[in-house]
Design a protein around this motif. Structure first.
Motif, short mmCIF file in Angstrom:
data_model
loop_
_atom_site.label_atom_id
_atom_site.label_comp_id
_atom_site.label_asym_id
_atom_site.label_seq_id
_atom_site.Cartn_x
_atom_site.Cartn_y
_atom_site.Cartn_z
N UNK A 162 0.81 -1.22 0.00
CA UNK A 162 0.00 0.00 0.00
C UNK A 162 0.85 1.27 0.00
N UNK A 163 2.17 1.13 0.20
CA UNK A 163 3.10 2.26 0.20
C UNK A 163 2.67 3.32 1.21
N UNK A 164 2.52 2.89 2.44
CA UNK A 164 2.19 3.80 3.53
C UNK A 164 2.82 3.27 4.82
N UNK A 165 3.10 4.20 5.74
CA UNK A 165 3.57 3.79 7.04
C UNK A 165 2.42 3.15 7.82
N UNK A 166 2.72 2.08 8.53
CA UNK A 166 1.72 1.41 9.36
C UNK A 166 1.72 2.09 10.72
N UNK A 167 0.67 2.80 11.08
CA UNK A 167 0.68 3.55 12.34
C UNK A 167 0.67 2.62 13.55
N UNK A 168 1.19 3.10 14.68
CA UNK A 168 1.22 2.26 15.90
C UNK A 168 -0.16 1.79 16.32
N UNK A 169 -1.19 2.62 16.10
CA UNK A 169 -2.52 2.21 16.51
C UNK A 169 -3.04 1.04 15.68
N UNK A 170 -2.41 0.75 14.54
CA UNK A 170 -2.75 -0.43 13.75
C UNK A 170 -1.77 -1.57 14.00
N UNK A 171 -0.94 -1.39 15.01
CA UNK A 171 0.04 -2.43 15.35
C UNK A 171 1.37 -2.27 14.66
N UNK A 172 1.59 -1.17 13.96
CA UNK A 172 2.85 -0.96 13.27
C UNK A 172 3.99 -0.70 14.25
N UNK A 173 5.17 -1.21 13.89
CA UNK A 173 6.35 -0.96 14.72
C UNK A 173 6.81 0.48 14.51
N UNK A 174 7.05 1.18 15.61
CA UNK A 174 7.52 2.56 15.55
C UNK A 174 8.49 2.78 16.71
N UNK A 175 9.74 3.05 16.39
CA UNK A 175 10.76 3.33 17.41
C UNK A 175 10.99 4.83 17.47
N UNK A 176 10.77 5.46 18.64
CA UNK A 176 10.98 6.90 18.75
C UNK A 176 12.44 7.29 18.56
N UNK A 177 12.66 8.60 18.43
CA UNK A 177 13.99 9.13 18.15
C UNK A 177 14.98 8.72 19.24
N UNK A 178 16.05 8.06 18.84
CA UNK A 178 17.13 7.65 19.74
C UNK A 178 18.22 6.99 18.90
N UNK A 179 19.36 6.78 19.51
CA UNK A 179 20.40 5.99 18.85
C UNK A 179 20.04 4.52 19.02
N UNK A 180 19.99 3.79 17.92
CA UNK A 180 19.63 2.38 17.99
C UNK A 180 19.02 1.89 16.71
N UNK A 181 18.13 0.91 16.79
CA UNK A 181 17.53 0.38 15.58
C UNK A 181 16.60 -0.79 15.87
N UNK A 182 15.91 -1.23 14.80
CA UNK A 182 15.05 -2.41 14.83
C UNK A 182 15.54 -3.40 13.79
#
Length: 554
Positions: A162-182
């Motif tokens: 669908x070429x869209x970000x999956x929002x957290x409210x739909x269960x999408x993974x979202x890591x806030x701003x920080x040094x690191x990664x998924x």
């Protein structure tokens, strides 16, 4: 160099400390940042005052913004992904096309993510930090974006259908701003390393813990699988996805040049008890096994093999092995090594004139890039199957003169002079490799070489795909020392007396081939801390790419 000498400021802190520069340890402090800004201003002023500065800057900008650059690509799900920047896309666009379209002079690219449009919509100066595509269906990606190019970034889950970000409210993974990664484990699970509050970062500001995060659960509740020391550099976990050999590993970076490799959820061996994490923080973690190689070595796992590249000598003679010099590349059966067997196969040993410049795994082979008197040559190594070398010890020699079962083939048809770059098309699905070559007379050329299961490996049979422009002609791919060449100019064939064509380009990770047209290399160190060791340890399987190709496949 700064126009004025750098001297420590006279402050009350100087009198109280033996080190007048200790205040710089507060790397994010306003005082340290102001000092850095002043030094940068001095350097910028000195550089801009040279007569060649404006010409060099304009010429470099022209080349980097040119649409004639070769679009380095990464394979995922039958498509080729590329991250592209030019004058119309200063922040860049992540895009994809089919292999058939990629071969044409004007590929039809589908935009996956436009960073210029995203930045305008969100009022942020997003900088691309790479993407990781989930295999095998390749329908989701984890995209890392940095505000303004800082080392800290965010990670968002992107739907590639669908070429869209999956929002957290739909269960999408979202890591806030920080040094690191998924990093992907499966569709509903990722490894996360990030700042989760006091005690979760090292003194360098990088993640101290690695956690397993399940879809639909709060990030703060992610299960801790490893915790390092506060004075470590970086902790990261990764999932190795080779079918039939799936493993979870942890990389503990102690500093830039030393670290440890651990296996997660590994059956405990009585000779190598679980709880190796106790050596780090005194804790207990059943199923965690330390891979006991030198801390200065680069260790990686491929299928059932442990592969180790040495920075220092490794003396195993007291343990039934041999003395291996720094610069060697070694391999052995992983389970045998964990059980205490220290007899390793030497895949490469340096000589006064040779050194190992890189290595890349395909589905069936390990391709080495060797510098011999600063000349590049490629060597294809094929590990034995158990029925070829014996089920008991399929990957190593009992003595120095016993065949190991590994087959070695030199790649022929390469230029005598010039630079050769090689990387796998896909480590688990293909034995094709990208070849990028250049020399002083021939522009950069990108080709695809299929490594046969048996017989000679002739680079002259590589299929030319792209070439940087050279005046009114395109680069030629020449066979051997003959005058017959195949050119990449719209499929035409011509004859030439050039002889051999030379190559340059990506080593372990793809550099941007188009940059070779200026006969210079510009290296940008972005998010190196922690990732360097992760990439080196993940040679099996190695991600497709982060930088120009724009995707890491997991």
């Amino acid at each position: 160099m700064p126009s004025q000498p750098i001297v420590p400021p006279e402050t009350e802190h100087r009198a109280a400390s033996a080190d007048p520069w200790e205040w710089l340890e507060d790397v994010d402090g306003p005082r340290a940042l102001e000092w850095v800004r002043a030094r940068n201003a001095d350097t910028a002023t000195d550089l801009a005052s040279t007569r060649s500065f404006e010409h060099t800057r304009a010429r470099t900008r022209e080349i980097l913004d040119s649409d004639a650059k070769i679009p380095a690509a990464a394979w995922a799900g039958g498509l080729l992904y590329n991250f592209w920047r030019d004058g119309d896309h200063p922040r860049g666009v992540w895009r994809r096309t089919t292999p058939e379209s990629y071969r044409t002079d004007a590929p039809e690219w589908e935009t996956v993510l436009d960073l210029d449009a995203l930045s305008a919509d969100e009022g942020e100066s997003w900088v691309w930090h790479g993407a990781s595509i989930l295999r095998p269906d390749c329908r989701r990606a984890l995209v890392s974006l940095s505000p303004g190019g800082s080392d800290a970034d965010v990670t968002r889950e992107l739907d590639l259908v669908d070429l869209r970000f999956v929002p957290p409210e739909e269960g999408g993974f979202h890591r806030p701003l920080a040094k690191g990664g998924l990093g992907w484990i499966d569709h509903d699970t990722v490894f996360v390393q990030t700042d989760l509050g006091p005690g979760t970062t090292t003194t360098s500001g990088y993640p101290r813990t690695a956690r397993r995060w399940r879809r639909g659960t709060p990030l703060a509740e992610a299960e801790t699988v490893f915790e390092g020391r506060e004075d470590d550099l970086y902790i990261a976990a990764a999932h190795l996805r080779t079918p039939g050999f799936e493993r979870d590993v942890v990389h503990r970076s102690i500093d830039f040049y030393t670290g440890d490799l651990y296996l997660l959820d590994h059956p405990t061996d009585p000779t190598n008890p679980a709880g190796a994490v106790g050596a780090v923080d005194g804790g207990d973690a059943p199923g965690l096994v330390h891979v006991d190689v030198p801390a200065s070595a680069e260790a990686g796992i491929r299928r059932d093999l442990l592969v180790v590249e040495l920075r220092d000598d490794w003396d195993l003679r007291r343990e039934g092995g041999a003395l291996h010099p720094a610069g060697s590349l070694l391999a052995t059966d992983l389970d045998e090594f964990l059980a205490g067997d220290r007899r390793l196969t030497v895949l490469f040993a340096p000589t006064p004139s040779t050194s190992l410049a890189g290595a890349t795994w395909t589905r069936s082979h390990l391709v080495l890039t060797v510098l011999d008197d600063v000349r590049t040559r490629l060597v294809v190594l094929t590990p034995p199957t158990p029925d070829q070398a014996g089920a008991e010890h399929p990957t190593r020699a009992a003595t120095s003169d016993t065949p190991t079962g590994w087959r070695e083939r030199a790649v022929t048809g390469l230029p005598e002079l010039g630079t050769v770059g090689v990387r796998a098309l896909e480590t688990d699905e293909s034995d094709d490799v990208w070849l990028t070559v250049t020399d002083h007379l021939t522009p950069t050329t990108l080709a695809l070489l299929a490594i046969p299961a048996d017989g000679p490996v002739d680079a002259g049979l590589a299929d030319p795909l792209k070439a940087s422009p050279a005046g009114s002609t395109r680069a030629a791919w020449c066979r051997g020392s003959t005058s017959r060449c195949r050119t990449t100019a719209r499929g035409s064939r011509t004859s030439s007396s050039v002889g051999r064509t030379s190559w340059t380009g990506p080593r372990a990770q793809p550099a941007h081939p188009g940059q070779a047209t200026v006969q210079m290399t510009v290296q940008m160190t972005v998010r190196v801390i922690g990732r360097a060791r992760v990439r080196a340890s993940e040679r099996a399987p190695r991600p497709c790419s982060t930088g120009t190709a724009g995707s890491r496949s997991r």
